[in-house]
Design an enzyme around this catalytic site. Structure first.
Site, mmCIF file in Angstrom:
data_model
loop_
_atom_site.group_PDB
_atom_site.id
_atom_site.type_symbol
_atom_site.label_atom_id
_atom_site.label_comp_id
_atom_site.label_asym_id
_atom_site.label_seq_id
_atom_site.Cartn_x
_atom_site.Cartn_y
_atom_site.Cartn_z
ATOM 1 N N SER A 1 0.824 -1.213 0.000
ATOM 2 C CA SER A 1 0.000 0.000 0.000
ATOM 3 C C SER A 1 0.853 1.256 0.000
ATOM 4 O O SER A 1 0.349 2.347 -0.235
ATOM 5 C CB SER A 1 -0.844 0.064 1.275
ATOM 6 N N GLU B 1 -4.248 0.076 -8.615
ATOM 7 C CA GLU B 1 -3.170 1.036 -8.889
ATOM 8 C C GLU B 1 -1.977 0.217 -9.364
ATOM 9 O O GLU B 1 -1.564 -0.716 -8.657
ATOM 10 C CB GLU B 1 -2.751 1.748 -7.589
ATOM 11 N N ASN C 1 -3.483 5.988 -1.263
ATOM 12 C CA ASN C 1 -3.233 6.120 0.180
ATOM 13 C C ASN C 1 -2.642 7.465 0.570
ATOM 14 O O ASN C 1 -2.766 7.879 1.724
ATOM 15 C CB ASN C 1 -2.368 4.971 0.683
ATOM 16 N N HIS D 1 -1.518 -2.669 -6.731
ATOM 17 C CA HIS D 1 -2.202 -2.324 -5.479
ATOM 18 C C HIS D 1 -3.708 -2.509 -5.659
ATOM 19 O O HIS D 1 -4.404 -1.642 -6.184
ATOM 20 C CB HIS D 1 -1.838 -0.880 -5.094
HETATM 21 N N1 LIG Z 1 -6.248 -4.172 4.074
HETATM 22 C C1 LIG Z 1 -6.412 -3.379 3.033
HETATM 23 O O1 LIG Z 1 -7.437 -2.701 2.888
HETATM 24 C C2 LIG Z 1 -5.341 -3.315 1.973
HETATM 25 C C3 LIG Z 1 -5.645 -2.724 0.735
HETATM 26 C C4 LIG Z 1 -4.667 -2.718 -0.259
HETATM 27 C C5 LIG Z 1 -3.413 -3.268 -0.014
HETATM 28 N N2 LIG Z 1 -3.146 -3.824 1.208
HETATM 29 C C6 LIG Z 1 -1.830 -4.409 1.406
HETATM 30 O O2 LIG Z 1 -1.919 -5.826 1.272
HETATM 31 C C7 LIG Z 1 -0.946 -6.470 2.108
HETATM 32 C C8 LIG Z 1 -1.642 -7.446 3.052
HETATM 33 O O3 LIG Z 1 -2.627 -6.753 3.794
HETATM 34 P P1 LIG Z 1 -3.852 -7.538 4.467
HETATM 35 O O4 LIG Z 1 -4.848 -6.509 4.827
HETATM 36 O O5 LIG Z 1 -4.236 -8.704 3.635
HETATM 37 O O6 LIG Z 1 -3.140 -8.049 5.821
HETATM 38 P P2 LIG Z 1 -3.534 -9.292 6.726
HETATM 39 O O7 LIG Z 1 -2.995 -8.987 8.073
HETATM 40 O O8 LIG Z 1 -4.982 -9.599 6.594
HETATM 41 O O9 LIG Z 1 -2.727 -10.512 6.069
HETATM 42 C C9 LIG Z 1 -1.335 -10.600 6.037
HETATM 43 C C10 LIG Z 1 -0.985 -12.059 5.802
HETATM 44 O O10 LIG Z 1 0.438 -12.168 5.623
HETATM 45 C C11 LIG Z 1 0.809 -13.414 6.177
HETATM 46 N N3 LIG Z 1 2.250 -13.458 6.432
HETATM 47 C C12 LIG Z 1 2.955 -12.786 7.374
HETATM 48 N N4 LIG Z 1 4.258 -13.145 7.293
HETATM 49 C C13 LIG Z 1 4.369 -14.051 6.287
HETATM 50 C C14 LIG Z 1 5.463 -14.793 5.730
HETATM 51 N N5 LIG Z 1 6.698 -14.665 6.189
HETATM 52 N N6 LIG Z 1 5.201 -15.641 4.718
HETATM 53 C C15 LIG Z 1 3.943 -15.782 4.234
HETATM 54 N N7 LIG Z 1 2.873 -15.107 4.717
HETATM 55 C C16 LIG Z 1 3.097 -14.260 5.732
HETATM 56 C C17 LIG Z 1 -0.014 -13.488 7.482
HETATM 57 O O11 LIG Z 1 -0.061 -14.817 7.980
HETATM 58 C C18 LIG Z 1 -1.355 -12.967 6.993
HETATM 59 O O12 LIG Z 1 -2.193 -14.017 6.541
HETATM 60 C C19 LIG Z 1 -0.210 -5.339 2.835
HETATM 61 O O13 LIG Z 1 0.939 -5.014 2.110
HETATM 62 C C20 LIG Z 1 -1.215 -4.183 2.792
HETATM 63 O O14 LIG Z 1 -0.616 -2.927 2.877
HETATM 64 C C21 LIG Z 1 -4.086 -3.871 2.198
#
Ligand SMILES: NC(=O)c1ccc[n+]([C@@H]2O[C@H](COP(=O)([O-])OP(=O)(O)OC[C@H]3O[C@@H](n4cnc5c(N)ncnc54)[C@H](O)[C@@H]3O)[C@@H](O)[C@H]2O)c1
Length: 287
Positions: A121, A154, A192, A142
């Site tokens: 993000s 994005e 963002n 993104h």
């Molecule tokens: N939440 C949102 O609205 C949103 C929107 C766009 C982008 N993002 C981006 O997407 C990414 C994930 O966000 P999310 O909301 O899904 O988070 P989340 O906390 O729901 O999920 C993160 C996942 O990563 C896994 N993880 C952690 N360490 C790991 C490793 N070493 N190997 C494999 N898996 C591992 C965790 O077990 C978890 O399932 C981030 O970079 C975030 O910035 C989030």
């Protein structure tokens, strides 16, 4: 180009990774969804099935499409399965060190021609690309949350990303039924850079006691025609993710308008991360 792409690896099966895996499988690609946490993977698989069932109930997809999509989806918590993908999309926790580690692993295990995309993000794509031996094949993709419903992606090219990588990624986004928007590589990109300070400001309003959490959300919903208030949206995104995004922008853009509100930090320290943990500014049923 995308007609050579048959198999997609999705790394991280949280809210974003599971949604990305779903849209990739629905678009006809064979998908491997990887996470270090086995329990999270099982949960992700169930959530994807539930999401597809809802789409079938609403007649947005047929029962046959539902079954075919599920058949194309595989889950694994074995790092050794991280190979032979034609395209990879990383969606692990928003942490630069962790993403660097994952990209190094992907660089070592996948064929050299595989494109490695990050769903970060906020972290600059160049920073991620530089840890690999294929910086021309690293790109930002993104997605928005919830992935199956939100149309925009994005797309971010780092300084080293090639024109071919960009063309393949734009084509892939369209095959997923999404609208890609290309933006420059800068902390927080465009969405963002605009959204995160607004969410942070809503937390400041709460911290300063300007109104109740319910009324802050109600005022913004009814005044700006938002589908949900900013505190609810922050809960949906994940308060840890909101904090990480603000920290990256505050550090890299050196502007105090991105400084996270202490109340946001307090919620994260208490493990109240929003909808995914059952509690953030509001309470939720965890499935
Ligand atoms: N939440 C949102 O609205 C949103 C929107 C766009 C982008 N993002 C981006 O997407 C990414 C994930 O966000 P999310 O909301 O899904 O988070 P989340 O906390 O729901 O999920 C993160 C996942 O990563 C896994 N993880 C952690 N360490 C790991 C490793 N070493 N190997 C494999 N898996 C591992 C965790 O077990 C978890 O399932 C981030 O970079 C975030 O910035 C989030």
């Amino acid at each position: 180009m995308t007609n050579q792409i048959k198999t997609i690896g999705v790394i991280g099966s949280g809210q974003m990774g599971s949604g990305i895996a779903q849209v990739c499988a629905a678009a006809g690609f064979k998908v491997w969804l990887y996470d270090i946490a086995h329990e999270q993977l099982q949960k992700a698989h169930k959530n994807i099935e539930r999401s597809l069932e809802k789409l079938a109930e609403k007649k947005k997809i047929t029962t046959e499409q539902l079954h075919q999509t599920v058949l194309r989806l595989n889950i694994t918590s074995e790092i050794k399965d991280l190979k032979e993908f034609d395209f990879c999309i990383e969606a692990v926790t928003e942490n630069a060190g962790l993403k660097a580690k994952i990209f190094k692993q992907l660089d070592e295990t996948t064929p050299p021609e595989t494109i490695l995309a990050s769903n970060t993000s906020s972290i600059p794509i160049l920073e991620i690309a530089q840890v690999t031996k294929r910086p021309d094949k690293v790109i930002g993709m993104h997605f928005m949350n919830p992935v199956p419903l939100m149309e925009c992606i994005e797309v971010i090219c780092g300084e080293t990303t090639s024109a071919e990588t960009l063309a393949t990624t734009l084509d892939l986004a369209k095959k997923m039924g999404k609208t890609p928007v290309t933006v420059k590589d800068s902390p927080g990109f465009v969405v963002n850079r605009i959204l995160a300070p607004m969410l942070n400001e809503a937390v400041w309003c709460l911290e300063k006691g300007l109104s109740s959490k319910e009324d802050i959300d109600l005022a913004m919903k009814l005044s700006c025609n938002f589908p949900m208030g900013p505190l609810t949206l922050a809960d949906f995104i994940g308060l840890d993710t909101c904090l990480f995004i603000l920290e990256v922008m505050h550090r890299d853009l050196k502007d105090d308008k991105f400084k996270p509100c202490p109340l946001l930090k307090k919620y994260v320290e208490e493990g109240k991360l929003g909808r995914k943990t059952g509690e953030g500014f509001f309470k939720y049923l965890v499935r």
